[in-house]
Design a protein around this motif. Sequence first.
Motif, PDB file in Angstrom:
ATOM      1  N   MET A   1       0.840  -1.212   0.000  1.00 17.96           N
ATOM      2  CA  MET A   1       0.000   0.000   0.000  1.00 17.96           C
ATOM      3  C   MET A   1       0.868   1.251   0.000  1.00 17.96           C
ATOM      4  SD  MET A   1      -3.324  -0.774   2.400  1.00 17.96           S
ATOM      5  CE  MET A   1      -2.458  -1.501   3.780  1.00 17.96           C
ATOM      6  N   ASP A   2       1.975   1.213   0.717  1.00 14.66           N
ATOM      7  CA  ASP A   2       2.901   2.347   0.726  1.00 14.66           C
ATOM      8  C   ASP A   2       3.535   2.524  -0.648  1.00 14.66           C
ATOM      9  OD1 ASP A   2       4.527   4.442   1.969  1.00 14.66           O
ATOM     10  OD2 ASP A   2       6.175   3.001   1.811  1.00 14.66           O
ATOM     11  N   ARG A   3       3.985   1.435  -1.249  1.00 15.88           N
ATOM     12  CA  ARG A   3       4.624   1.495  -2.569  1.00 15.88           C
ATOM     13  C   ARG A   3       3.692   2.068  -3.625  1.00 15.88           C
ATOM     14  NH1 ARG A   3       4.994  -0.992  -7.255  1.00 15.88           N
ATOM     15  NH2 ARG A   3       3.452  -2.566  -6.807  1.00 15.88           N
ATOM     16  N   LEU A   4       2.409   1.726  -3.532  1.00 14.81           N
ATOM     17  CA  LEU A   4       1.419   2.220  -4.497  1.00 14.81           C
ATOM     18  C   LEU A   4       0.915   3.619  -4.163  1.00 14.81           C
ATOM     19  CD1 LEU A   4      -0.670  -1.057  -4.950  1.00 14.81           C
ATOM     20  CD2 LEU A   4       0.984  -0.058  -6.565  1.00 14.81           C
ATOM     21  N   GLY A   5       1.349   4.152  -3.031  1.00 16.68           N
ATOM     22  CA  GLY A   5       0.924   5.490  -2.636  1.00 16.68           C
ATOM     23  C   GLY A   5      -0.492   5.543  -2.088  1.00 16.68           C
ATOM     24  N   LEU A   6      -0.989   4.426  -1.602  1.00 15.82           N
ATOM     25  CA  LEU A   6      -2.351   4.369  -1.070  1.00 15.82           C
ATOM     26  C   LEU A   6      -2.428   4.856   0.374  1.00 15.82           C
ATOM     27  CD1 LEU A   6      -3.459   0.917  -2.538  1.00 15.82           C
ATOM     28  CD2 LEU A   6      -4.036   3.208  -3.384  1.00 15.82           C
ATOM     29  N   VAL A   7      -1.300   4.836   1.080  1.00 13.15           N
ATOM     30  CA  VAL A   7      -1.262   5.303   2.472  1.00 13.15           C
ATOM     31  C   VAL A   7      -0.094   6.259   2.643  1.00 13.15           C
ATOM     32  CG1 VAL A   7      -2.382   3.253   3.459  1.00 13.15           C
ATOM     33  CG2 VAL A   7       0.101   3.305   3.221  1.00 13.15           C
ATOM     34  N   GLU A   8      -0.235   7.149   3.595  1.00  9.45           N
ATOM     35  CA  GLU A   8       0.857   8.046   3.974  1.00  9.45           C
ATOM     36  C   GLU A   8       1.852   7.243   4.811  1.00  9.45           C
ATOM     37  OE1 GLU A   8       1.075  11.305   3.120  1.00  9.45           O
ATOM     38  OE2 GLU A   8      -0.755  11.060   1.947  1.00  9.45           O
TER      39      GLU A   8
END
Length: 121
Positions: free
Chosen positions: A49-56
Amino acid sequence: MHAFSDEIASEQRRLAAINDWFLLYDDVERRRDCPNTHHEQLLRRADEMDRLGLVEWTEWRDLRRLADQAFLKAIAGDDYHMLTPSGAGCLQAGASASHSWLITINAGCSAIASEDHNDGR
């Protein structure tokens, strides 16, 4: 108009990914069966999720902390000692220093019994 619908779709993907993460997090049976694998899956999903930019980054950090806490609870056996006040919960446990102990898992899962070994005191 198109930018607005893209923004909505992006937020829906974000919410779906977070929801999927918490569904796995709340899966006590999976965590109990194999805490290491459960922990690794939670960490991988948070990283993805971090890699895809879905979460800060702060959300990513919090998800990883929750995963670590769940892992520590699982290996400590806390998932096996969940009791409800009425005693009708997922697990029931009774223990006494001078009596045998029995852990019964309701819903027909399994039962484990063990006798205390009295050392003559």
